[in-house]
Design a protein around this motif. Structure first.
Motif, PDB file in Angstrom:
ATOM      1  N   PRO A  32      26.365  24.433  14.932  1.00 57.28           N
ATOM      2  CA  PRO A  32      27.244  23.265  14.932  1.00 57.28           C
ATOM      3  C   PRO A  32      26.879  22.288  13.817  1.00 57.28           C
ATOM      4  O   PRO A  32      25.726  22.215  13.412  1.00 57.28           O
ATOM      5  N   PRO A  33      27.889  21.579  13.309  1.00 57.26           N
ATOM      6  CA  PRO A  33      27.579  20.575  12.277  1.00 57.26           C
ATOM      7  C   PRO A  33      26.733  19.453  12.861  1.00 57.26           C
ATOM      8  O   PRO A  33      26.663  19.262  14.069  1.00 57.26           O
ATOM      9  N   LEU A  34      26.103  18.690  11.969  1.00 57.85           N
ATOM     10  CA  LEU A  34      25.131  17.695  12.390  1.00 57.85           C
ATOM     11  C   LEU A  34      25.426  16.375  11.686  1.00 57.85           C
ATOM     12  O   LEU A  34      25.606  16.328  10.471  1.00 57.85           O
ATOM     13  N   VAL A  35      25.506  15.305  12.476  1.00 55.87           N
ATOM     14  CA  VAL A  35      25.762  13.971  11.908  1.00 55.87           C
ATOM     15  C   VAL A  35      24.437  13.253  11.690  1.00 55.87           C
ATOM     16  O   VAL A  35      23.613  13.195  12.593  1.00 55.87           O
ATOM     17  N   VAL A  36      24.232  12.752  10.471  1.00 56.39           N
ATOM     18  CA  VAL A  36      22.985  12.032  10.173  1.00 56.39           C
ATOM     19  C   VAL A  36      23.333  10.743   9.438  1.00 56.39           C
ATOM     20  O   VAL A  36      24.162  10.742   8.523  1.00 56.39           O
ATOM     21  N   ALA A  37      22.691   9.651   9.852  1.00 56.26           N
ATOM     22  CA  ALA A  37      22.901   8.374   9.158  1.00 56.26           C
ATOM     23  C   ALA A  37      22.444   8.472   7.713  1.00 56.26           C
ATOM     24  O   ALA A  37      21.531   9.243   7.400  1.00 56.26           O
ATOM     25  N   THR A  60      10.569  38.958   8.485  1.00 55.96           N
ATOM     26  CA  THR A  60      11.578  39.816   7.859  1.00 55.96           C
ATOM     27  C   THR A  60      12.667  38.951   7.225  1.00 55.96           C
ATOM     28  O   THR A  60      12.886  37.798   7.627  1.00 55.96           O
ATOM     29  N   PRO A  61      13.381  39.502   6.235  1.00 59.70           N
ATOM     30  CA  PRO A  61      14.509  38.756   5.636  1.00 59.70           C
ATOM     31  C   PRO A  61      15.534  38.345   6.684  1.00 59.70           C
ATOM     32  O   PRO A  61      16.092  37.256   6.604  1.00 59.70           O
ATOM     33  N   ALA A  62      15.750  39.187   7.707  1.00 64.21           N
ATOM     34  CA  ALA A  62      16.733  38.842   8.749  1.00 64.21           C
ATOM     35  C   ALA A  62      16.265  37.623   9.543  1.00 64.21           C
ATOM     36  O   ALA A  62      17.048  36.714   9.841  1.00 64.21           O
ATOM     37  N   GLU A  63      14.964  37.599   9.870  1.00 63.61           N
ATOM     38  CA  GLU A  63      14.419  36.447  10.607  1.00 63.61           C
ATOM     39  C   GLU A  63      14.587  35.170   9.780  1.00 63.61           C
ATOM     40  O   GLU A  63      14.996  34.122  10.302  1.00 63.61           O
ATOM     41  N   LEU A  64      14.263  35.269   8.501  1.00 63.18           N
ATOM     42  CA  LEU A  64      14.332  34.085   7.640  1.00 63.18           C
ATOM     43  C   LEU A  64      15.778  33.610   7.467  1.00 63.18           C
ATOM     44  O   LEU A  64      16.053  32.411   7.461  1.00 63.18           O
ATOM     45  N   ALA A  65      16.699  34.585   7.369  1.00 56.28           N
ATOM     46  CA  ALA A  65      18.110  34.227   7.214  1.00 56.28           C
ATOM     47  C   ALA A  65      18.618  33.502   8.452  1.00 56.28           C
ATOM     48  O   ALA A  65      19.368  32.514   8.360  1.00 56.28           O
ATOM     49  N   ALA A  66      18.193  33.964   9.627  1.00 55.38           N
ATOM     50  CA  ALA A  66      18.607  33.303  10.872  1.00 55.38           C
ATOM     51  C   ALA A  66      18.088  31.871  10.917  1.00 55.38           C
ATOM     52  O   ALA A  66      18.801  30.954  11.348  1.00 55.38           O
ATOM     53  N   LEU A  67      16.825  31.688  10.470  1.00 57.57           N
ATOM     54  CA  LEU A  67      16.251  30.330  10.457  1.00 57.57           C
ATOM     55  C   LEU A  67      17.030  29.431   9.506  1.00 57.57           C
ATOM     56  O   LEU A  67      17.338  28.279   9.815  1.00 57.57           O
ATOM     57  N   ARG A  68      17.347  29.958   8.342  1.00 53.69           N
ATOM     58  CA  ARG A  68      18.063  29.149   7.340  1.00 53.69           C
ATOM     59  C   ARG A  68      19.467  28.769   7.818  1.00 53.69           C
ATOM     60  O   ARG A  68      19.930  27.659   7.567  1.00 53.69           O
ATOM     61  N   SER A  69      20.127  29.695   8.514  1.00 53.26           N
ATOM     62  CA  SER A  69      21.497  29.388   8.966  1.00 53.26           C
ATOM     63  C   SER A  69      21.483  28.298  10.034  1.00 53.26           C
ATOM     64  O   SER A  69      22.473  27.596  10.231  1.00 53.26           O
ATOM     65  N   ALA A  70      20.374  28.156  10.724  1.00 52.02           N
ATOM     66  CA  ALA A  70      20.282  27.124  11.756  1.00 52.02           C
ATOM     67  C   ALA A  70      19.767  25.802  11.199  1.00 52.02           C
ATOM     68  O   ALA A  70      19.763  24.790  11.890  1.00 52.02           O
ATOM     69  N   ASP A  71      19.329  25.806   9.953  1.00 54.60           N
ATOM     70  CA  ASP A  71      18.685  24.626   9.356  1.00 54.60           C
ATOM     71  C   ASP A  71      19.647  23.438   9.274  1.00 54.60           C
ATOM     72  O   ASP A  71      20.869  23.605   9.113  1.00 54.60           O
ATOM     73  N   TRP A  72      19.082  22.247   9.337  1.00 51.25           N
ATOM     74  CA  TRP A  72      19.891  21.024   9.313  1.00 51.25           C
ATOM     75  C   TRP A  72      20.638  20.843   7.992  1.00 51.25           C
ATOM     76  O   TRP A  72      21.683  20.177   7.951  1.00 51.25           O
ATOM     77  N   TYR A  73      20.134  21.398   6.909  1.00 51.11           N
ATOM     78  CA  TYR A  73      20.705  21.117   5.585  1.00 51.11           C
ATOM     79  C   TYR A  73      22.181  21.533   5.510  1.00 51.11           C
ATOM     80  O   TYR A  73      23.064  20.707   5.251  1.00 51.11           O
ATOM     81  N   ALA A  74      22.432  22.835   5.768  1.00 45.74           N
ATOM     82  CA  ALA A  74      23.814  23.326   5.666  1.00 45.74           C
ATOM     83  C   ALA A  74      24.695  22.690   6.732  1.00 45.74           C
ATOM     84  O   ALA A  74      25.873  22.367   6.482  1.00 45.74           O
ATOM     85  N   ARG A  75      24.171  22.475   7.907  1.00 51.54           N
ATOM     86  CA  ARG A  75      24.974  21.935   9.003  1.00 51.54           C
ATOM     87  C   ARG A  75      25.362  20.491   8.743  1.00 51.54           C
ATOM     88  O   ARG A  75      26.430  20.031   9.153  1.00 51.54           O
ATOM     89  N   THR A  76      24.519  19.753   8.082  1.00 46.36           N
ATOM     90  CA  THR A  76      24.848  18.362   7.767  1.00 46.36           C
ATOM     91  C   THR A  76      25.865  18.308   6.634  1.00 46.36           C
ATOM     92  O   THR A  76      26.813  17.527   6.659  1.00 46.36           O
ATOM     93  N   ARG A  77      25.666  19.183   5.670  1.00 50.58           N
ATOM     94  CA  ARG A  77      26.579  19.194   4.524  1.00 50.58           C
ATOM     95  C   ARG A  77      27.997  19.562   4.957  1.00 50.58           C
ATOM     96  O   ARG A  77      28.988  19.037   4.408  1.00 50.58           O
ATOM     97  N   ALA A  78      28.094  20.444   5.971  1.00 49.50           N
ATOM     98  CA  ALA A  78      29.403  20.964   6.380  1.00 49.50           C
ATOM     99  C   ALA A  78      30.381  19.853   6.754  1.00 49.50           C
ATOM    100  O   ALA A  78      31.582  19.961   6.509  1.00 49.50           O
ATOM    101  N   LEU A  79      29.860  18.770   7.297  1.00 52.44           N
ATOM    102  CA  LEU A  79      30.734  17.701   7.780  1.00 52.44           C
ATOM    103  C   LEU A  79      31.403  16.915   6.654  1.00 52.44           C
ATOM    104  O   LEU A  79      32.571  16.556   6.728  1.00 52.44           O
TER     105      LEU A  79
END
Lengths: 308, 330
Positions: A6-11, A249-268
């Motif tokens: 989900p996207p993330l709202v940050v002040a 593994t690359p799959a583990e790291l990719a899953a972590l990155r997809s959950a990271d706040w960076y992309a989710r905050t930018r999405a909004l």
């Protein structure tokens, strides 16, 4: 990815702080790769939101950080040049280049590089603060791996017995150097808190505002004499333990990155995000340009007796 | 008659009266028990809150002491037996001592770690150790040893003024001994001072056949050996008792060292990597002696429990006499 995060709202101010730490840590890994920094470093990539959320809650308190402590320092002090100079061994470092990445000190802030050591020490500071009676607390950042150390339990036992204003902020990133948490920690951290009768809260969100709303009242109870508290953040370490030593593994790291706040905050709001992001990237570049051009840190005065 | 244990207890009371930031932590230190060796008697009654009995957690309460020292307090830790010191070494060596300088500035750390040491009580291997040798050479960690010739209050004052962590080892066999009244030790020996060292002598005007460096715990045994050397062999001994074992202040001893027929260092630590070896190296670097330094220590062994077995290991008056009565004199 099974479910889009989900996207993330940050002040705005918090986003700037998050992004600056992200760029600081990213720049450090690049500097290491270029051979421009000696020694070792442990970045907090992915975990930046924890110190950013907690910083305003801990303004007058004593904070103990650890080996993975750059975010703790940057969220608390507007002194990135002092930290970078310390890590690069240049003039103007927080500790004159003597401490390095893992050994930072300010009058109410300290980091050490031995796991678990800080818990009893923070309990001692908490005893001092309890006797001073001004409602301050001592907070120690620890990891899930730290719970393998016996000193943690001796410190917790004393803190519970003496109802000390001690808070452990556990950054459980699921991995201790290269060992997954489920292979080094029996039971749960919540269960260990319960064994001592210590208040516990688990935090799964990376929403800075939500964290403040949840943790603020818990800290107030500690200040009011309620005894110690453990807050466990279930978080993500995106980077290696130190420098390129990531066995996941690359799959583990990719899953972590997809959950990271960076992309989710930018999405909004990508436009606003990119504007703040670019400003913080430029700020880090300016800090680096400043520090990299400084003289090496001066002579080591030595210990009292070595100098005699 | 004032005994060493009473002097220690009085020094602690005095320290707490004078310093409102003083804390003491340790196992079973609270009244009415007053500590396993009764050194903390009366303190929790007079200073509750600042003198605290702790769980059996050497690493934990020494860490708490470090936190108190870090925030500007004067802290005394009592380790019930010196053998248990090793449980707290991370806090002492990695935290307390390193914090004095590793942050690029000098942080005062007023931390005194007291621990009863030594054998001759039949307590066996885990309650009889002399740990001094293991802590020599730690930057900003000083080692002091209890001595009947050094009033405890002055030693505590020196350690707190140094503002670095100090290990204060107390040979437990000293607790019941009487403090000397005046400068007489017995019918033959008296003592005076050389800097912060005490010096025991029979006749200062005679040439010194044996100069012996002996920490406080070895004084009685060394005096017994010196008496025999004088009466049986007419050899004159002076005994230097340092209060601070590390770093050792050698300067006040240099004239004595060069003039002495033979120099010896005695200690109760077991052989191998000893304080004496360190002191001998310091002496060799500072002055030219006529004969190599004689080292006397306990045997390279754990400390057995049965008294007759323990006596075969732990350095006693006979061990010292035997070592000094053989070999060359100038």
């Amino acid at each position: 990815m099974a479910h889009p995060a989900p996207p993330l709202v940050v002040a705005r101010a918090d986003l700037a702080a998050l992004l600056f730490i992200r760029h600081f840590e990213t720049a450090l890994l690049e500097l290491f790769a270029q051979g421009r920094v000696a020694g070792t470093t442990h970045t907090c990539l992915g975990q930046e939101y924890i110190p950013v959320a907690l910083a305003p809650l801990l303004a007058g308190d004593h904070v103990f950080s650890n080996h993975r402590g750059h975010g703790h320092y940057l969220a608390r002090y507007d002194d990135p040049a002092g930290l970078l100079a310390e890590i690069m061994g240049r003039a103007g470092g927080v500790c004159g280049g003597v401490g390095g990445s893992q050994h930072l000190w300010r009058p109410d802030y300290l980091s050490t590089g031995v796991q678990g050591q800080s818990v009893p020490v923070a309990a001692g500071v908490a005893l001092h603060l309890q006797q001073s009676g001004r409602g301050q607390l001592a907070a120690a950042f620890v990891g899930d791996g730290t719970f393998g150390e016996g000193a943690v339990y001796e410190g917790l036992n004393l803190a519970a017995l003496w109802r000390l204003p001690l808070v452990l902020f556990v950054e459980n990133n699921g991995i201790a150097q290269s060992t997954p948490t489920d292979r080094q920690l029996a039971g749960t951290i919540a269960g260990r808190a319960a064994a001592f009768g210590i208040a516990y809260a688990g935090v799964d969100t990376d929403d800075v505002g939500e964290i403040r709303s949840a943790v603020g009242p818990l800290l107030a109870a500690v200040r009011d004499g309620g005894g110690p508290l453990i807050v466990e953040f279930r978080t993500r370490r995106l980077g290696p333990h130190s420098k390129g030593d990531d066995s996941r593994t690359p799959a583990e790291l990719a899953a972590l990155r997809s959950a990271d706040w960076y992309a989710r905050t930018r999405a909004l709001d990508p436009v606003t995000f990119d504007e703040i992001d670019e400003r913080q990237r430029a700020r880090m570049a300016a800090v680096l340009a400043d520090v990299a051009n400084r003289e090496p840190a001066g002579q080591w005065a030595g210990t009292q007796w070595a100098a005699a | 008659m004032n005994r060493v244990a009473d002097d220690l207890n009085a020094a602690l009371h005095k320290l707490f009266e004078a310093d409102p930031s003083a804390y003491l932590l340790g196992e079973d230190v609270a009244d009415p028990y007053g500590g396993a060796f009764k050194i903390t008697k009366g303190l929790t009654t007079r200073f509750p809150g600042r003198v605290r009995a702790t769980p059996i957690s050497e690493a934990g309460f020494t860490g708490v002491a470090c936190g108190l020292a870090l925030t500007g307090n004067t802290v005394i830790v009592e380790i019930m037996f010196a053998d248990f010191l090793f449980l707290a070494l991370d806090q002492i060596v990695n935290f307390a001592a390193k914090s004095v300088s590793m942050y690029g500035r000098r942080l005062p750390m007023r931390l005194i770690v007291r621990c009863p040491t030594g054998g001759r009580r039949g307590y066996g291997a885990t309650h009889s150790q002399s740990p001094q040798k293991h802590l020599i050479g730690v930057p900003d960690l000083a080692i002091y040893e209890l001595s009947p010739l050094h009033p405890a209050a002055a030693v505590f004052a020196e350690m707190t003024a140094a503002a670095i962590p100090c290990l204060f080892v107390e040979d437990k066999s000293l607790y019941g001994e009487r403090l000397p009244a005046g400068d007489r030790l017995d019918d033959l020996f008296s003592f005076d001072r050389l800097g912060t060292h005490a010096r025991a002598y029979a006749d200062r005007s005679l040439p010194v056949d044996h100069l012996v460096l002996a920490p406080g715990g070895m004084l009685g045994r060394t005096l017994a050996a010196a008496r025999r050397l004088l009466l049986d062999r007419e050899e004159n001994t002076q005994i230097v008792v340092p209060s601070r074992l590390y770093p050792l202040d050698l300067d006040p001893l240099l004239p004595l060292l060069t003039a002495a027929g033979r120099v010896s260092v005695v200690e109760e630590s077991t052989a191998g990597g000893t304080w004496g070896e360190h002191v001998a190296a310091r002496i060799n670097a500072a002055v030219r002696l006529r004969h190599p330094v004689t080292l006397v220590s306990s045997a390279d062994s754990i400390i057995p429990a049965a008294p007759q077995l323990e006596a075969q290991v732990v350095a006693g008056a006979d061990t010292i006499y035997a070592a000094l009565a053989t070999g060359p004199l100038a």
